[in-house]
Motif scaffolding. Structure first.
Motif, PDB file in Angstrom:
ATOM      1  N   GLU A 117       0.819  -1.219   0.000  1.00 30.20           N
ATOM      2  CA  GLU A 117       0.000   0.000   0.000  1.00 30.20           C
ATOM      3  C   GLU A 117       0.851   1.267   0.000  1.00 30.20           C
ATOM      4  OE1 GLU A 117      -4.073  -1.383   2.315  1.00 30.20           O
ATOM      5  OE2 GLU A 117      -2.338  -0.740   3.503  1.00 30.20           O
ATOM      6  N   VAL A 132      -0.739   1.299 -19.935  1.00 30.03           N
ATOM      7  CA  VAL A 132      -1.613   2.352 -19.392  1.00 30.03           C
ATOM      8  C   VAL A 132      -2.227   3.246 -20.461  1.00 30.03           C
ATOM      9  CG1 VAL A 132      -0.254   2.361 -17.263  1.00 30.03           C
ATOM     10  CG2 VAL A 132       0.232   4.072 -19.037  1.00 30.03           C
ATOM     11  N   LYS A 172      -1.713   8.554 -20.916  1.00 31.28           N
ATOM     12  CA  LYS A 172      -1.244   8.401 -19.539  1.00 31.28           C
ATOM     13  C   LYS A 172       0.266   8.176 -19.514  1.00 31.28           C
ATOM     14  CE  LYS A 172      -3.276   8.592 -16.348  1.00 31.28           C
ATOM     15  NZ  LYS A 172      -3.453   9.684 -15.346  1.00 31.28           N
ATOM     16  N   THR A 204       0.884   6.613  -6.346  1.00 31.50           N
ATOM     17  CA  THR A 204       0.661   5.712  -5.227  1.00 31.50           C
ATOM     18  C   THR A 204       0.332   4.322  -5.766  1.00 31.50           C
ATOM     19  OG1 THR A 204      -1.714   6.122  -5.132  1.00 31.50           O
ATOM     20  CG2 THR A 204      -0.281   7.617  -3.880  1.00 31.50           C
ATOM     21  N   ALA A 243      -2.336   2.668  -5.149  1.00 30.64           N
ATOM     22  CA  ALA A 243      -3.734   2.692  -5.571  1.00 30.64           C
ATOM     23  C   ALA A 243      -3.872   3.300  -6.960  1.00 30.64           C
ATOM     24  CB  ALA A 243      -4.576   3.473  -4.565  1.00 30.64           C
ATOM     25  N   GLU A 244      -3.136   4.371  -7.233  1.00 27.84           N
ATOM     26  CA  GLU A 244      -3.183   5.000  -8.560  1.00 27.84           C
ATOM     27  C   GLU A 244      -2.590   4.082  -9.619  1.00 27.84           C
ATOM     28  OE1 GLU A 244      -2.851   9.707  -7.245  1.00 27.84           O
ATOM     29  OE2 GLU A 244      -1.021   8.481  -7.438  1.00 27.84           O
ATOM     30  N   LEU A 289      -2.553   0.871  -9.576  1.00 25.49           N
ATOM     31  CA  LEU A 289      -3.533  -0.193  -9.825  1.00 25.49           C
ATOM     32  C   LEU A 289      -4.654   0.311 -10.723  1.00 25.49           C
ATOM     33  CD1 LEU A 289      -4.574  -3.076  -9.178  1.00 25.49           C
ATOM     34  CD2 LEU A 289      -5.759  -2.069  -7.209  1.00 25.49           C
ATOM     35  N   GLU A 290      -5.125   1.510 -10.464  1.00 30.77           N
ATOM     36  CA  GLU A 290      -6.252   2.058 -11.217  1.00 30.77           C
ATOM     37  C   GLU A 290      -5.939   2.208 -12.704  1.00 30.77           C
ATOM     38  OE1 GLU A 290      -9.234   5.966 -11.163  1.00 30.77           O
ATOM     39  OE2 GLU A 290      -7.565   5.825  -9.760  1.00 30.77           O
ATOM     40  N   ILE A 291      -4.697   2.554 -13.043  1.00 26.64           N
ATOM     41  CA  ILE A 291      -4.358   2.764 -14.453  1.00 26.64           C
ATOM     42  C   ILE A 291      -3.831   1.501 -15.130  1.00 26.64           C
ATOM     43  CG2 ILE A 291      -3.900   5.211 -14.084  1.00 26.64           C
ATOM     44  CD1 ILE A 291      -0.908   4.604 -14.144  1.00 26.64           C
ATOM     45  N   GLY A 292      -3.698   0.409 -14.375  1.00 23.60           N
ATOM     46  CA  GLY A 292      -3.266  -0.844 -14.982  1.00 23.60           C
ATOM     47  C   GLY A 292      -1.774  -1.076 -14.990  1.00 23.60           C
ATOM     48  N   LYS A 304      -2.026  -5.873  -8.299  1.00 24.78           N
ATOM     49  CA  LYS A 304      -2.734  -6.000  -7.033  1.00 24.78           C
ATOM     50  C   LYS A 304      -2.044  -5.163  -5.976  1.00 24.78           C
ATOM     51  CE  LYS A 304      -4.255  -9.694  -3.822  1.00 24.78           C
ATOM     52  NZ  LYS A 304      -4.187 -11.156  -3.555  1.00 24.78           N
TER      53      LYS A 304
END
Length: 269
Positions: free
Chosen positions: A135, A162, A166, A178, A180-181, A183-186, A190
């Motif tokens: 994380e 991505v 991007k 981060t 989380a970011e 992960l969001e963009i691929g 995990k």
């Protein structure tokens, strides 16, 4: 039972009885920054995986506080006018290591903590088959920040992961992403808690090692071949570009600014 395949040096390698090879970047005092001896060690470790028939999956990790902070900026800055020649050698070792990772039959899982930055850290993330991040992990391309350009195949792998827009944003403006970011963009697969990163990485590697090795190898080859030939075709151009840029005043200024913890003043020279 675990066999130590490479038990000393900047990159370590062991192999457990289930076929999981753990490849550990081992320059924690330099945030696993890449210099020529480190890159030679990385290539030797990856090629050892190629030569070990019992390797069914590879877990790539970094020792210390960071996965890999990219190139060793202090070593680069110390080279002065000789930096282009040094980077030609360094980039060559990085390129063959990245290519060998992608061509390895066994799937490669990167478990990322701390920073994954520059052509080394960020490039290895893009070259791994699956990426698990803690994380608190952070990702940054970083090359243009020191007056250079992406290498390690990032100019091809990142846009495919991505998207072009991007990838342009990530490489031109160097945001710190981060987990989380990412992960969001691929960019990664995990996100897990910091204290479970290694366990999660090992669990995934063991699950892959228990799979059908020829099927996994063939699937990996087919997917990488969809862009792999293009990645390898771009490697010489990346190397030429990085070497040329490394001889500029802006590159020397960028390296000095990182070492001195200040904002760089680029002049276009």
């Amino acid at each position: 039972m675990t066999r130590e395949l490479i038990d000393s040096g900047p990159v370590l390698l062991d192999l457990d009885s289930g076929g999981v090879a753990r490849l550990r970047l081992n320059r924690p005092e330099a945030a696993n920054g890449m210099d020529v001896p480190f890159l030679r060690g990385l290539h030797a470790a990856v090629m050892r995986c190629h030569g070990e028939p019992d390797v069914r999956a590879v877990l790539l990790t970094g020792e210390g506080r960071n996965f890999c902070a990219g190139g060793d900026v202090k070593t680069f800055a110390a080279r002065g006018e000789g930096l282009p020649d040094y980077l030609r050698e360094a980039t060559s070792w990085l390129q063959v290591s990245v290519s060998a990772l992608m061509r390895l039959q066994a799937p490669v899982v990167a478990a990322v903590h701390g920073f994954a930055a520059g052509g080394g850290g960020f490039g290895l993330v893009c070259a791994a088959d699956l990426v698990i991040a803690a994380e608190s992990a952070k990702f940054m391309a970083g090359a243009t920040r020191v007056g250079m350009a992406p290498d390690a195949g990032v100019s091809v792998t990142l846009p495919r992961l991505v998207g072009l827009r991007k990838a342009m944003e990530i490489t031109l403006t160097n945001p710190v992403l981060t987990a989380a970011e990412a992960l969001e963009i691929g960019l990664i697969t995990k996100v897990v808690t910091d204290d479970t990163l290694l366990d999660e990485g090992l669990a995934l590697a063991r699950a892959l090692a228990a799979g059908a090795p020829r099927a996994l190898a063939a699937t990996k080859r087919l997917l990488w071949d969809g862009l792999g030939a293009n990645v390898e075709a771009r490697l010489p151009e990346e190397a030429r570009t990085v070497a040329d840029l490394s001889g500029t005043a802006d590159a020397r200024e960028g390296l000095a600014a990182v070492i001195e913890r200040r904002s760089p003043l680029f002049t276009g020279r």
